[in-house]
Write a protein that holds these residues in place. Sequence first.
Motif, PDB file in Angstrom:
ATOM      1  N   UNK A  86      40.398  -6.706 -67.455  1.00 37.68           N
ATOM      2  CA  UNK A  86      40.608  -7.479 -66.232  1.00 37.68           C
ATOM      3  C   UNK A  86      39.803  -6.910 -65.075  1.00 37.68           C
ATOM      4  N   UNK A  87      39.846  -5.589 -64.898  1.00 30.60           N
ATOM      5  CA  UNK A  87      39.052  -4.972 -63.840  1.00 30.60           C
ATOM      6  C   UNK A  87      37.568  -5.240 -64.066  1.00 30.60           C
ATOM      7  N   UNK A  88      37.138  -5.192 -65.321  1.00 30.05           N
ATOM      8  CA  UNK A  88      35.737  -5.482 -65.639  1.00 30.05           C
ATOM      9  C   UNK A  88      35.413  -6.934 -65.309  1.00 30.05           C
ATOM     10  N   UNK A  89      36.371  -7.833 -65.549  1.00 28.55           N
ATOM     11  CA  UNK A  89      36.130  -9.246 -65.321  1.00 28.55           C
ATOM     12  C   UNK A  89      35.981  -9.617 -63.860  1.00 28.55           C
ATOM     13  N   UNK A  90      36.583  -8.834 -62.957  1.00 29.06           N
ATOM     14  CA  UNK A  90      36.489  -9.158 -61.527  1.00 29.06           C
ATOM     15  C   UNK A  90      35.556  -8.220 -60.773  1.00 29.06           C
ATOM     16  N   UNK A  91      34.904  -7.292 -61.490  1.00 27.70           N
ATOM     17  CA  UNK A  91      34.104  -6.294 -60.782  1.00 27.70           C
ATOM     18  C   UNK A  91      32.873  -6.887 -60.095  1.00 27.70           C
ATOM     19  N   UNK A  92      32.429  -8.063 -60.528  1.00 37.48           N
ATOM     20  CA  UNK A  92      31.283  -8.681 -59.877  1.00 37.48           C
ATOM     21  C   UNK A  92      31.635  -9.464 -58.628  1.00 37.48           C
ATOM     22  N   UNK A  93      32.912  -9.554 -58.313  1.00 40.01           N
ATOM     23  CA  UNK A  93      33.349 -10.354 -57.169  1.00 40.01           C
ATOM     24  C   UNK A  93      33.407  -9.483 -55.927  1.00 40.01           C
ATOM     25  N   UNK A  94      32.603  -9.817 -54.937  1.00 46.74           N
ATOM     26  CA  UNK A  94      32.656  -9.099 -53.666  1.00 46.74           C
ATOM     27  C   UNK A  94      31.967  -7.757 -53.660  1.00 46.74           C
ATOM     28  N   UNK A  95      31.097  -7.502 -54.624  1.00 46.57           N
ATOM     29  CA  UNK A  95      30.360  -6.244 -54.614  1.00 46.57           C
ATOM     30  C   UNK A  95      29.494  -6.136 -53.365  1.00 46.57           C
ATOM     31  N   UNK A  96      29.531  -4.965 -52.735  1.00 44.12           N
ATOM     32  CA  UNK A  96      28.812  -4.756 -51.470  1.00 44.12           C
ATOM     33  C   UNK A  96      27.557  -3.938 -51.730  1.00 44.12           C
ATOM     34  N   UNK A  97      26.403  -4.582 -51.671  1.00 42.68           N
ATOM     35  CA  UNK A  97      25.153  -3.894 -51.972  1.00 42.68           C
ATOM     36  C   UNK A  97      24.762  -2.880 -50.901  1.00 42.68           C
ATOM     37  N   UNK A  98      25.214  -3.116 -49.688  1.00 39.52           N
ATOM     38  CA  UNK A  98      24.866  -2.209 -48.591  1.00 39.52           C
ATOM     39  C   UNK A  98      25.749  -0.970 -48.583  1.00 39.52           C
ATOM     40  N   UNK A  99      27.054  -1.150 -48.675  1.00 38.07           N
ATOM     41  CA  UNK A  99      27.998  -0.041 -48.557  1.00 38.07           C
ATOM     42  C   UNK A  99      28.359   0.573 -49.897  1.00 38.07           C
ATOM     43  N   UNK A 100      28.149  -0.179 -50.995  1.00 37.57           N
ATOM     44  CA  UNK A 100      28.727   0.200 -52.262  1.00 37.57           C
ATOM     45  C   UNK A 100      30.165  -0.286 -52.313  1.00 37.57           C
ATOM     46  N   UNK A 101      30.767  -0.237 -53.469  1.00 40.63           N
ATOM     47  CA  UNK A 101      32.145  -0.696 -53.599  1.00 40.63           C
ATOM     48  C   UNK A 101      32.272  -2.184 -53.388  1.00 40.63           C
ATOM     49  N   UNK A 102      33.379  -2.593 -52.765  1.00 39.67           N
ATOM     50  CA  UNK A 102      33.698  -4.005 -52.621  1.00 39.67           C
ATOM     51  C   UNK A 102      34.080  -4.337 -51.184  1.00 39.67           C
ATOM     52  N   UNK A 103      33.612  -5.499 -50.737  1.00 35.91           N
ATOM     53  CA  UNK A 103      34.030  -6.055 -49.450  1.00 35.91           C
ATOM     54  C   UNK A 103      34.599  -7.437 -49.723  1.00 35.91           C
ATOM     55  N   UNK A 104      35.916  -7.493 -49.795  1.00 35.81           N
ATOM     56  CA  UNK A 104      36.637  -8.718 -50.146  1.00 35.81           C
ATOM     57  C   UNK A 104      37.615  -9.014 -49.020  1.00 35.81           C
ATOM     58  N   UNK A 105      37.158  -9.737 -48.019  1.00 36.01           N
ATOM     59  CA  UNK A 105      37.968  -9.984 -46.834  1.00 36.01           C
ATOM     60  C   UNK A 105      38.613 -11.363 -46.896  1.00 36.01           C
ATOM     61  N   UNK A 106      39.749 -11.498 -46.250  1.00 38.96           N
ATOM     62  CA  UNK A 106      40.559 -12.697 -46.378  1.00 38.96           C
ATOM     63  C   UNK A 106      39.761 -13.964 -46.049  1.00 38.96           C
ATOM     64  N   UNK A 107      39.881 -14.950 -46.914  1.00 38.17           N
ATOM     65  CA  UNK A 107      39.272 -16.274 -46.761  1.00 38.17           C
ATOM     66  C   UNK A 107      37.745 -16.248 -46.781  1.00 38.17           C
ATOM     67  N   UNK A 108      37.130 -15.140 -47.196  1.00 38.39           N
ATOM     68  CA  UNK A 108      35.698 -15.147 -47.482  1.00 38.39           C
ATOM     69  C   UNK A 108      35.499 -15.646 -48.905  1.00 38.39           C
ATOM     70  N   UNK A 109      34.257 -15.911 -49.284  1.00 39.74           N
ATOM     71  CA  UNK A 109      34.005 -16.472 -50.611  1.00 39.74           C
ATOM     72  C   UNK A 109      34.502 -15.546 -51.718  1.00 39.74           C
ATOM     73  N   UNK A 110      34.343 -14.243 -51.540  1.00 40.85           N
ATOM     74  CA  UNK A 110      34.772 -13.309 -52.591  1.00 40.85           C
ATOM     75  C   UNK A 110      36.288 -13.286 -52.713  1.00 40.85           C
ATOM     76  N   UNK A 111      36.994 -13.267 -51.596  1.00 43.02           N
ATOM     77  CA  UNK A 111      38.452 -13.241 -51.658  1.00 43.02           C
ATOM     78  C   UNK A 111      38.989 -14.560 -52.191  1.00 43.02           C
ATOM     79  N   UNK A 112      38.355 -15.669 -51.839  1.00 45.94           N
ATOM     80  CA  UNK A 112      38.768 -16.963 -52.371  1.00 45.94           C
ATOM     81  C   UNK A 112      38.547 -17.029 -53.875  1.00 45.94           C
ATOM     82  N   UNK A 113      37.475 -16.409 -54.348  1.00 45.33           N
ATOM     83  CA  UNK A 113      37.227 -16.370 -55.786  1.00 45.33           C
ATOM     84  C   UNK A 113      38.316 -15.578 -56.504  1.00 45.33           C
TER      85      UNK A 113
END
Length: 437
Positions: free
Chosen positions: A33-60
């Motif tokens: 499951x973690x592998x399946x969602x790891x591509x959602x909201x990946x932050x190329x600038x900071x590393x890690x994930x940026x998944x903020x409320x009602x953005x495309x990544x969080x909606x996904x």
Amino acid sequence: MPPGSAERRFQSIQRSERRTESVQWTESVIQRTLKGIEGIGGDRLRGGYSRHVFTSSELELREWFRAEAAARDLDLEQDGNGNLWAWWPGPSRPRQAAVVTGSHLDSVPGGGAFDGPLGVISALCAVDRLRACGFRPARPVAVVVFAEEEGGRFGLPCLGSRLMTGAVDPARALRLRDADGYTFAEVAEHRGVPPRFIGPDPERLARIGTFVELHVEQGRCLADLDEPVAVASTIDPHGRWRLSFTGVGDHAGTAVLDDRRDPMVPAARAVLAARAAAREARADQARATVGRVTAYPGGTNVVPSRVDVWLDARAAAEPAARAVATEVEAAARAAAEEEGCAVEVREESWSETTRFDPALRAGMRAVLGDVPVLATGAGHDAGVLAAHVPAGMLYVRNPTGISHAPDEHAEPADCAEGVAALARVIAEQAACGEGGG
């Protein structure tokens, strides 16, 4: 139902589970499951994930949760504050005195993979585990996803749970703006959450009989104790303040130094004052952090006209946390005056010491054994709900001790231990008996 009968039933099921290697199955599900969602909201600038409320990544991620709920025949609904609820059993059963678990799917900027999603994934896996054992809960069970727990977009942490419980004025929440200038009201309306429904939801709150949130440990106590799982005792008091320094914008190459009224100078001194104030209050386990600074207009060759600094202050005791903020404010005002600038200080959030329900905690330890009891300096939706319903938390070992950063981690075996612990707690709280309810 006789006391402990759910636990005896669960112990017998655990023996059966060991024969079917359910622990390995749980590890595999969590990893997949973690592998399946790891591509959602990946932050190329900071590393890690940026998944903020009602953005495309969080909606996904919300759509992912909807699909997971549908796959389990859980009845999903979105409340007026944008929180998602997946109910077991379905709509034919009354939803009172419910056992609620879950967490959040949003992240801080550049956050780790586990903070939030692990609690949601573990809740779903716990339902799977109980169903596989033949449990039918006598009390309804719900898996919840709270909106904007981190405050990464609109600056106010635990926004979904604060709104539901009435801990924040909805008018204030609707006026909050993101980095692009959009208000929470505008964004919520655009994403199908009408502002007229945003605010206290006493009817929904009254449905909750117990709330238990599983979370990756934020710190490394469990690694030092060589334990995979712990229960929570308290959350330290903590607050956030915005310090807005204003001066005079100018050209970096032509503005004479002695004539400048540069707000970056007192802003920098405020950052140093935060570290000094926390060191002075070290006996009270004080922490002070400036993790966000914004200069306006933001040009490299421009003396800024305004600089905003966000202070996060925490301590083991409320007076110490307040004292740190007061000391930083005094230093900021003195530095601003020296530079010929002005400063405005606004408290954006404050949370008093949270003490999780002692009876629930004792019950969890009775079910799980003599697991460690930990205090934390990290805020959670469970801390907001604790003022209204019996609430508790489970922590899963983080060997790095790092959180809110890409190096945040939990081993699959420990995650499986967390799911097993959560399932046992749910089973006991939901009063599952022989043959179901």
